[in-house]
Write a protein that holds these residues in place. Sequence first.
Motif, mmCIF file in Angstrom:
data_model
loop_
_atom_site.group_PDB
_atom_site.id
_atom_site.type_symbol
_atom_site.label_atom_id
_atom_site.label_comp_id
_atom_site.label_asym_id
_atom_site.label_seq_id
_atom_site.Cartn_x
_atom_site.Cartn_y
_atom_site.Cartn_z
ATOM 1 N N MET A 6 -9.855 -28.440 -6.341
ATOM 2 C CA MET A 6 -10.861 -28.802 -5.910
ATOM 3 C C MET A 6 -10.449 -30.326 -5.384
ATOM 4 S SD MET A 6 -14.640 -29.469 -7.586
ATOM 5 C CE MET A 6 -14.759 -27.862 -7.873
ATOM 6 N N VAL A 11 -15.060 -33.275 -5.281
ATOM 7 C CA VAL A 11 -15.569 -33.870 -6.673
ATOM 8 C C VAL A 11 -16.668 -35.005 -6.277
ATOM 9 C CG1 VAL A 11 -14.974 -34.882 -8.784
ATOM 10 C CG2 VAL A 11 -13.554 -33.139 -7.870
ATOM 11 N N LEU A 14 -19.653 -33.319 -4.998
ATOM 12 C CA LEU A 14 -20.377 -32.738 -6.194
ATOM 13 C C LEU A 14 -21.211 -33.624 -6.904
ATOM 14 C CD1 LEU A 14 -17.772 -30.220 -7.775
ATOM 15 C CD2 LEU A 14 -19.928 -29.844 -6.288
ATOM 16 N N LEU A 15 -20.597 -34.952 -7.149
ATOM 17 C CA LEU A 15 -21.248 -35.965 -7.903
ATOM 18 C C LEU A 15 -22.158 -36.445 -7.418
ATOM 19 C CD1 LEU A 15 -18.291 -37.821 -9.677
ATOM 20 C CD2 LEU A 15 -20.012 -36.620 -10.762
ATOM 21 N N TRP A 18 -25.108 -34.171 -7.514
ATOM 22 C CA TRP A 18 -25.877 -33.986 -8.754
ATOM 23 C C TRP A 18 -26.504 -35.164 -9.140
ATOM 24 C CZ3 TRP A 18 -20.748 -31.793 -10.738
ATOM 25 C CH2 TRP A 18 -20.705 -30.519 -10.653
ATOM 26 N N LEU A 19 -26.086 -36.428 -8.665
ATOM 27 C CA LEU A 19 -26.753 -37.522 -9.002
ATOM 28 C C LEU A 19 -28.132 -37.746 -8.105
ATOM 29 C CD1 LEU A 19 -23.687 -39.918 -9.010
ATOM 30 C CD2 LEU A 19 -25.071 -39.203 -11.062
ATOM 31 N N ILE A 22 -30.588 -35.412 -10.060
ATOM 32 C CA ILE A 22 -31.080 -35.810 -11.105
ATOM 33 C C ILE A 22 -31.693 -37.102 -10.926
ATOM 34 C CG2 ILE A 22 -30.086 -36.848 -13.346
ATOM 35 C CD1 ILE A 22 -27.550 -35.287 -12.578
ATOM 36 N N GLU A 102 -19.897 -21.578 -8.592
ATOM 37 C CA GLU A 102 -21.143 -21.850 -8.958
ATOM 38 C C GLU A 102 -21.480 -23.283 -8.890
ATOM 39 O OE1 GLU A 102 -23.441 -19.900 -10.349
ATOM 40 O OE2 GLU A 102 -24.781 -21.295 -11.129
ATOM 41 N N ALA A 103 -20.529 -24.366 -8.971
ATOM 42 C CA ALA A 103 -20.614 -25.669 -9.018
ATOM 43 C C ALA A 103 -20.856 -26.509 -7.603
ATOM 44 C CB ALA A 103 -19.483 -26.471 -9.636
ATOM 45 N N THR B 268 -14.179 -28.191 -12.909
ATOM 46 C CA THR B 268 -15.322 -27.872 -12.807
ATOM 47 C C THR B 268 -15.726 -26.671 -12.336
ATOM 48 O OG1 THR B 268 -15.765 -30.225 -11.865
ATOM 49 C CG2 THR B 268 -17.540 -28.560 -11.405
ATOM 50 N N PRO B 270 -18.646 -23.197 -15.124
ATOM 51 C CA PRO B 270 -19.134 -22.981 -16.072
ATOM 52 C C PRO B 270 -18.213 -23.139 -17.396
ATOM 53 C CG PRO B 270 -19.955 -21.735 -14.433
ATOM 54 C CD PRO B 270 -18.744 -22.272 -13.726
ATOM 55 N N ASN B 345 -7.208 -29.077 -14.086
ATOM 56 C CA ASN B 345 -7.597 -28.301 -12.897
ATOM 57 C C ASN B 345 -7.450 -26.763 -13.116
ATOM 58 O OD1 ASN B 345 -8.738 -28.436 -9.999
ATOM 59 N ND2 ASN B 345 -6.725 -28.054 -9.404
ATOM 60 N N TRP B 503 -21.630 -28.314 -18.010
ATOM 61 C CA TRP B 503 -20.661 -28.419 -17.167
ATOM 62 C C TRP B 503 -20.809 -29.675 -16.200
ATOM 63 C CZ3 TRP B 503 -21.318 -27.264 -12.150
ATOM 64 C CH2 TRP B 503 -22.369 -26.381 -11.793
ATOM 65 N N TYR B 505 -22.497 -32.298 -16.503
ATOM 66 C CA TYR B 505 -22.497 -33.597 -17.009
ATOM 67 C C TYR B 505 -20.847 -34.119 -17.468
ATOM 68 C CZ TYR B 505 -27.184 -34.816 -16.127
ATOM 69 O OH TYR B 505 -28.123 -35.229 -15.580
ATOM 70 N N GLN B 508 -18.989 -35.218 -14.886
ATOM 71 C CA GLN B 508 -18.959 -36.877 -14.570
ATOM 72 C C GLN B 508 -18.278 -37.163 -15.613
ATOM 73 O OE1 GLN B 508 -23.033 -38.166 -14.399
ATOM 74 N NE2 GLN B 508 -23.843 -36.324 -13.466
#
Lengths: 257, 585
Positions: A6, A11, A14-15, A18-19, A22, A102-103, B268, B270, B345, B503, B505, B508
């Motif tokens: 990744m 990343v 992704l952040l 999510w942020l 949320i 998944e992420a 990142t 599960p 990673n 996962w 959080y 982050q």
Amino acid sequence: MVVSNMSSRTVSLLLAGWLSVISALASAEGTVIHILAYQQPPFMESRNNKPLGLAVDVVKLLMERAGFDYDINFVPPKRAYVTAQSSPNHCMLAIERAQTIEALFQWISPILITRHGFYSNASDKYDIRTLQDARPYVIGSYLGSGVGEYLEKYGFNVDFVSSNDLNILKLQRKRVDLWATDTISAARLIYENDLQFKLVHTFLTTLRAMGCHLSLPQEIVGRLQSELMGMYQDGSVETLYQSYLGTHPPQLSDIQE
Amino acid sequence: MGRLTLSRKMTCSTYSYQLEKTFSHVMGMLLVMFLLLLTGASSYAQTAEEWVDNEFKESTFTRDEQLAELEWFHDAAKPFRGMTIYVISEPIDTHWYEADTLVKAFEDITGIHVVHEITGEDDVVRKLLAQIETQYNIYDGFISDSDLIGGHFRSGAVVALSDYINEEGRDVTLPTLDLSDFIGLSFTTGPDGKVYQLPDQQFPSVYWYRHDWFSRKDLQDRFRKLYGYELGVPVNWSAYEDIAEFFTVHVRELDGHRVWGHMDYGKTDPSLGWRISDAWLAMAGMGDKGLPNGLPVDDWGIRVENCRPVGASVSRGGALDSPAAVYAIRKFLDWFRLAPPEARNVTDKVMGEWVGSGVVAQQIFWYTAYLAQITKPGLPVVNEDGTPKWRIAPSPLGAYWEKGMKSGYQDAGSWTFLKNTPEKRRKAAWLYAQFTVSKTVSLKKTLVGLTPIRLSDINSKAMTERAPYLGGLVEFYRSNARYYWTPTGTNVPSYPKLSPLWWKYMTQALNRNPLVEDVMHDLAGAMDEELEAIGKESPGACSPRLNPPSPREYWLGQPGSPKSERNEHPPGKTLSYEDAIKAWQ
């Protein structure tokens, strides 16, 4: 479709996703959901610029019932995969949900439930009772197939071609011993082409989903997911399977047995 | 019977001839059927003997007891012969053995064909949830982690096996099942006292270390000189950190190879969530005392009142943003500086390969599911005589841990059946489930996969003989440790809905944006919100209902968890391997 490494950009995306999920939720009002599909009959195909197919019909009904504006465009699978991660309000149809990715998306699932098996020529006499029994054989699959990747990951001898229908000729000419495919595509192709193939062994069931950009508001994702469950529970999905595949379906009713 | 239908046009003599012909035909068929039955019975008996004599030689049953058990399966399966059933489990050696070998034995004995699918654990959970929510019978049985027990007893969607075996499933329940022989039954029992799942395999997450390196006098002397105490099995996190630093920073190279004092995974995925939700916070000492899980606050930081979850944040009486939780995550993050750069990673899937490669000195959190992988001859971590250069030992514990709390995580993949599976299919699947854990086959399965579920197997002669090659696994399971290393418990009302928070959080936190305290505060808040949503979706006597918020000081001032801040840097303490495993007795 496996993402092994990744990048920092991913990343960050992704952040950011999510942020935004949320934090305060954006309103669903006025949001147009752009669905990116790719050619994979009988689930998704563009004929005369019209989106058709079983997965397409499930999503059309879903969007209508949920009351969201949407459009469906056909692009190559890799582009659909990248765009659904990078562009807000975009979703990819239909993608196998897996731990490795998944992420990367928000998920509306399952759009399709399919069983996968090994097919051989009707005259072949392989004794295959388990997945491991197929290990000595050359197995035909196609690029981008999650099931092909699954078999390759576990060390099977997989021969990939560019599209699933090409495996028909390879199996007929015995350039592969087995054809690994889902029972719905296989039934369709066997019926349409009057093929003398037989299902040797079923080995995997997959759930395919709509993978959406991480910033898609949670209220939209939740509404779509809840509506989709309603479609399963009131029999709408079963009806779509039956009406789409006519009198030759080995689909959900087969799953139910 | 159509042949006996008399046609109106038939004469009497024609009828008589037809009847005679039909009679001789029927008699012929009966004779053939009788012979087939005889052949079938003898063929079955021969097949059963072949399986027992070739595959299931190692068993706690005598040969006669094995054959009698198989005969019971053969008879009980009669109504289901010819069916194909679908089950699913995660990809560990134990389940591959079931999918490759046991399904064939079962089919030969019973005539029931089983498609035993293998997929990622997250996929198993997703499919279980999909079957509950769509009401479609995708699978007839699941081998799913007992971590989901909190949802199972609340949802009403899962068959309570303790009821099933006395009611609907009575005629297909193995007389020699012997439930009291299963060591993990407390993990699969709800607060209502009912057993919801039957354990199929178990493995703990323990401390793993290179016993040969720790035994070297030159390294022992050097460690003592640097840190002032003995190099040994670390009892607390301070010692673990010292040993990690010792190998990564000071030793650096052994036998010409770069070596590391710590290994972990942070991609990142599960599995990053499971790294924390699998009792990491319990090891730090965040929750309350109690087995198999802390009460009223468990190792997810969720407080229950009676059976009702009332919050995860300290303001609601939980502990997920308490000082102990922040300490646990801070240590998890900080120790990446002592691990190989690749650690951030990778996922848990490569932990067998990493320790097997011979460059890791110790790992605080290591699933023994990978144990079979690192016992293979020729690996740098295996001696020429096949004995391991490594050992597993009790995991070191954090500054907030107190006696009476769980000591670590144990996975208990367990047979789970849903109420929406048609009765006949569920019965056939229940037969297969019992076969995979029956005394005829379970010792052999244990020796292959090293994930024991039965006390009789653990105490067997075969396991005693194997013990020197397993680095402490047998000693672990023969001790009370098997009750102190436990799965996620019943405070968690919906594992599938709450577990993704971990996962997300932790990603982050790994990116250090924002600070650990803020990440844990946000995580606790998100957990509260999700608990509230679950409570609204599925109201009931044990559904979540949040406590009203109170000042942190109020809850931190109460006895038990959440605990107020304490000295997080006690002096490092180690024990010899022999003394360390005595802690398991």
